[in-house]
Motif scaffolding. Structure first.
Motif, PDB file in Angstrom:
ATOM      1  N   TYR A   1       0.835  -1.191   0.000  1.00 30.96           N
ATOM      2  CA  TYR A   1       0.000   0.000   0.000  1.00 30.96           C
ATOM      3  C   TYR A   1       0.876   1.249   0.000  1.00 30.96           C
ATOM      4  O   TYR A   1       1.814   1.367   0.799  1.00 30.96           O
ATOM      5  CB  TYR A   1      -0.900   0.023   1.236  1.00 30.96           C
ATOM      6  CG  TYR A   1      -1.564   1.357   1.479  1.00 30.96           C
ATOM      7  CD1 TYR A   1      -2.682   1.738   0.729  1.00 30.96           C
ATOM      8  CD2 TYR A   1      -1.078   2.238   2.443  1.00 30.96           C
ATOM      9  CE1 TYR A   1      -3.290   2.970   0.934  1.00 30.96           C
ATOM     10  CE2 TYR A   1      -1.684   3.472   2.653  1.00 30.96           C
ATOM     11  CZ  TYR A   1      -2.786   3.836   1.896  1.00 30.96           C
ATOM     12  OH  TYR A   1      -3.381   5.058   2.093  1.00 30.96           O
TER      13      TYR A   1
ATOM     14  N   CYS B   1     -14.712   2.030   0.934  1.00 34.12           N
ATOM     15  CA  CYS B   1     -13.791   1.571   1.972  1.00 34.12           C
ATOM     16  C   CYS B   1     -14.013   2.375   3.257  1.00 34.12           C
ATOM     17  O   CYS B   1     -14.079   3.612   3.210  1.00 34.12           O
ATOM     18  CB  CYS B   1     -12.342   1.727   1.518  1.00 34.12           C
ATOM     19  SG  CYS B   1     -11.124   1.285   2.788  1.00 34.12           S
TER      20      CYS B   1
ATOM     21  N   PRO C   1      -5.102   0.742  -3.535  1.00 38.34           N
ATOM     22  CA  PRO C   1      -6.106   0.357  -2.550  1.00 38.34           C
ATOM     23  C   PRO C   1      -5.442  -0.159  -1.282  1.00 38.34           C
ATOM     24  O   PRO C   1      -4.346  -0.703  -1.323  1.00 38.34           O
ATOM     25  CB  PRO C   1      -6.883  -0.759  -3.264  1.00 38.34           C
ATOM     26  CG  PRO C   1      -5.925  -1.317  -4.264  1.00 38.34           C
ATOM     27  CD  PRO C   1      -5.098  -0.151  -4.713  1.00 38.34           C
ATOM     28  N   CYS C   2      -6.109   0.034  -0.149  1.00 37.16           N
ATOM     29  CA  CYS C   2      -5.564  -0.450   1.115  1.00 37.16           C
ATOM     30  C   CYS C   2      -6.090  -1.856   1.411  1.00 37.16           C
ATOM     31  O   CYS C   2      -6.881  -2.425   0.650  1.00 37.16           O
ATOM     32  CB  CYS C   2      -5.906   0.528   2.249  1.00 37.16           C
ATOM     33  SG  CYS C   2      -7.621   0.447   2.835  1.00 37.16           S
TER      34      CYS C   2
ATOM     35  N   ARG D   1      -8.161  -2.799   3.697  1.00 36.53           N
ATOM     36  CA  ARG D   1      -9.617  -2.816   3.902  1.00 36.53           C
ATOM     37  C   ARG D   1     -10.394  -2.653   2.601  1.00 36.53           C
ATOM     38  O   ARG D   1     -11.566  -3.018   2.536  1.00 36.53           O
ATOM     39  CB  ARG D   1     -10.023  -1.720   4.892  1.00 36.53           C
ATOM     40  CG  ARG D   1      -9.849  -2.085   6.339  1.00 36.53           C
ATOM     41  CD  ARG D   1     -10.577  -1.109   7.239  1.00 36.53           C
ATOM     42  NE  ARG D   1     -10.199  -1.263   8.619  1.00 36.53           N
ATOM     43  CZ  ARG D   1     -10.818  -2.058   9.500  1.00 36.53           C
ATOM     44  NH1 ARG D   1     -11.864  -2.766   9.110  1.00 36.53           N
ATOM     45  NH2 ARG D   1     -10.405  -2.123  10.748  1.00 36.53           N
ATOM     46  N   CYS D   2      -9.773  -2.095   1.586  1.00 32.59           N
ATOM     47  CA  CYS D   2     -10.436  -2.024   0.284  1.00 32.59           C
ATOM     48  C   CYS D   2     -10.701  -3.426  -0.256  1.00 32.59           C
ATOM     49  O   CYS D   2     -11.660  -3.658  -1.000  1.00 32.59           O
ATOM     50  CB  CYS D   2      -9.564  -1.271  -0.718  1.00 32.59           C
ATOM     51  SG  CYS D   2      -9.476   0.503  -0.471  1.00 32.59           S
TER      52      CYS D   2
ATOM     53  N   ARG E   1      -9.579   1.682  -6.585  1.00 31.70           N
ATOM     54  CA  ARG E   1      -9.998   2.304  -5.329  1.00 31.70           C
ATOM     55  C   ARG E   1     -11.394   1.833  -4.981  1.00 31.70           C
ATOM     56  O   ARG E   1     -12.267   1.747  -5.842  1.00 31.70           O
ATOM     57  CB  ARG E   1      -9.991   3.819  -5.463  1.00 31.70           C
ATOM     58  CG  ARG E   1     -10.368   4.538  -4.173  1.00 31.70           C
ATOM     59  CD  ARG E   1     -10.177   6.041  -4.298  1.00 31.70           C
ATOM     60  NE  ARG E   1     -10.653   6.705  -3.091  1.00 31.70           N
ATOM     61  CZ  ARG E   1     -11.515   7.726  -3.108  1.00 31.70           C
ATOM     62  NH1 ARG E   1     -11.980   8.189  -4.238  1.00 31.70           N
ATOM     63  NH2 ARG E   1     -11.892   8.289  -1.984  1.00 31.70           N
ATOM     64  N   ASN E   2     -11.590   1.500  -3.703  1.00 31.18           N
ATOM     65  CA  ASN E   2     -12.906   1.140  -3.221  1.00 31.18           C
ATOM     66  C   ASN E   2     -13.529   2.384  -2.592  1.00 31.18           C
ATOM     67  O   ASN E   2     -13.147   2.803  -1.508  1.00 31.18           O
ATOM     68  CB  ASN E   2     -12.799   0.003  -2.192  1.00 31.18           C
ATOM     69  CG  ASN E   2     -14.153  -0.443  -1.684  1.00 31.18           C
ATOM     70  OD1 ASN E   2     -15.177   0.187  -1.945  1.00 31.18           O
ATOM     71  ND2 ASN E   2     -14.165  -1.545  -0.951  1.00 31.18           N
ATOM     72  N   HIS E   3     -14.473   2.976  -3.310  1.00 32.21           N
ATOM     73  CA  HIS E   3     -15.073   4.222  -2.844  1.00 32.21           C
ATOM     74  C   HIS E   3     -15.837   4.046  -1.528  1.00 32.21           C
ATOM     75  O   HIS E   3     -16.123   5.020  -0.841  1.00 32.21           O
ATOM     76  CB  HIS E   3     -15.998   4.794  -3.916  1.00 32.21           C
ATOM     77  CG  HIS E   3     -15.267   5.245  -5.151  1.00 32.21           C
ATOM     78  ND1 HIS E   3     -14.650   6.475  -5.242  1.00 32.21           N
ATOM     79  CD2 HIS E   3     -15.025   4.606  -6.330  1.00 32.21           C
ATOM     80  CE1 HIS E   3     -14.068   6.596  -6.434  1.00 32.21           C
ATOM     81  NE2 HIS E   3     -14.288   5.477  -7.113  1.00 32.21           N
TER      82      HIS E   3
ATOM     83  N   CYS F   1     -10.430   4.531   3.772  1.00 34.56           N
ATOM     84  CA  CYS F   1      -9.876   5.435   2.753  1.00 34.56           C
ATOM     85  C   CYS F   1     -10.880   5.768   1.657  1.00 34.56           C
ATOM     86  O   CYS F   1     -10.517   6.333   0.630  1.00 34.56           O
ATOM     87  CB  CYS F   1      -8.600   4.836   2.137  1.00 34.56           C
ATOM     88  SG  CYS F   1      -8.869   3.437   1.014  1.00 34.56           S
ATOM     89  N   GLY F   2     -12.157   5.424   1.875  1.00 32.46           N
ATOM     90  CA  GLY F   2     -13.196   5.691   0.885  1.00 32.46           C
ATOM     91  C   GLY F   2     -13.662   7.140   0.879  1.00 32.46           C
ATOM     92  O   GLY F   2     -13.077   8.017   1.527  1.00 32.46           O
TER      93      GLY F   2
ATOM     94  N   GLU G   1     -12.796  -6.023   3.960  1.00 30.44           N
ATOM     95  CA  GLU G   1     -13.358  -4.892   4.713  1.00 30.44           C
ATOM     96  C   GLU G   1     -13.152  -5.008   6.217  1.00 30.44           C
ATOM     97  O   GLU G   1     -12.878  -4.019   6.892  1.00 30.44           O
ATOM     98  CB  GLU G   1     -14.852  -4.756   4.419  1.00 30.44           C
ATOM     99  CG  GLU G   1     -15.488  -3.559   5.102  1.00 30.44           C
ATOM    100  CD  GLU G   1     -16.939  -3.348   4.700  1.00 30.44           C
ATOM    101  OE1 GLU G   1     -17.644  -2.631   5.426  1.00 30.44           O
ATOM    102  OE2 GLU G   1     -17.357  -3.893   3.667  1.00 30.44           O
TER     103      GLU G   1
END
Length: 270
Positions: free
Chosen positions: A163, A245, A169-170, A172-173, A241-243, A248-249, A176
């Motif tokens: 990361y 998340c 993406p992290c 958690r992306c 990217r997980n919007h 980090c969303g 979760e």
């Protein structure tokens, strides 16, 4: 800072590489890497980073060396049994490379101390052996704007990803939240082949070296999965990217660090 004659000899194989050279070696000597967990993954990662000449290596672990650790945690020896892992690791690192400053944290990593622990380091290596700590490392690095390499192993399998803030993406992306307690087997129950720790831990060290020197492609946006029985490598592309998340969303729900319920070992433990 000029390299000494002994350093030029010690790091000669690095210096020969056009991607590293003297300039890259100086970056390594000036760098600071924190390894959370001095076990199966942290042990080879620490040894290769020390051998590479990373100037400051932090080691965080609250456990002591046990006989069952020695099948894979190669930074420790039989004489180190019952010794704090951070002490054993520091002694091995200093005997391997006196250039390296070792900072030890003989304490349990939690939401109260991790932010200050990671603050002064350039790169973090996740060598934790349980899900809650892995998620805590992720959250602390995202909120603290720190780059880190996640990895895990179980049986004959391993995985890793890196990361970098605002680039990838992290954790958690992708995952979760931690799975329910006892939903997956522990390392004690399922076992792990010792060499897998060496393979994946060494790759975490390689990711750190590439990040520090600015060379090559990091595992940002991808997870590398290795099946040791089949000798099969798979590079799984992750979403940019997980919007949604939670950390980090677009509308994060995790804005402060918190401890989740501790489990005995991770899905891919050390």
């Amino acid at each position: 800072m000029a390299l000494t004659d002994k350093q030029l000899e010690r790091y000669s194989r690095h210096i020969t590489l056009k991607e590293i050279g003297v300039r890259g070696q100086k970056k390594l000597l000036a760098a600071k890497v924190l390894i959370i967990g001095a076990g199966g993954l942290g042990a080879p990662a620490a040894m290769y980073l020390a051998a590479a000449g990373v100037g400051t290596i932090g080691i965080a672990d609250c456990d002591s060396v046990e006989l069952s650790n020695l099948q894979r945690q190669i930074i420790h020896t039989t004489d180190d049994i019952d010794k704090p892992k951070v002490q054993s690791a520091a002694e091995t690192i200093k005997s391997l490379n006196p250039d390296v400053e070792v900072i030890t944290y003989h304490e349990y990593v939690n939401s109260k101390n991790i932010a200050s622990m990671i603050a002064d380091y350039d790169f973090i290596i996740d060598g934790a052996d349980n899900f809650p700590t892995k998620f805590l490392i992720n959250d602390a690095c995202v909120l603290g704007h720190k780059s880190f390499c996640h990895a895990g192993i179980l049986r004959f399998e391993g995985q890793l990803m890196t990361y970098v803030p605002d680039v990838s993406p992290c954790y958690r992306c992708v995952f979760e939240a931690p799975p329910p307690k006892d939903a997956v087997p522990s390392c004690r129950e399922a076992g792990v082949i010792g060499a897998m720790a060496g393979i994946i831990g060494a790759m975490q060290a390689l990711e750190a070296v590439k990040y520090i020197t600015g060379q090559g492609e990091l595992l940002t946006g991808s997870m590398l999965v290795f099946d040791g029985l089949k000798m099969d490598w798979r590079k799984v592309k992750l979403p940019k990217r997980n919007h949604h998340c939670p950390v980090c969303g677009d509308t994060p729900t995790i804005t402060e660090l918190a401890d989740e319920e501790q489990v005995s070992c991770s899905l891919r433990p050390q």
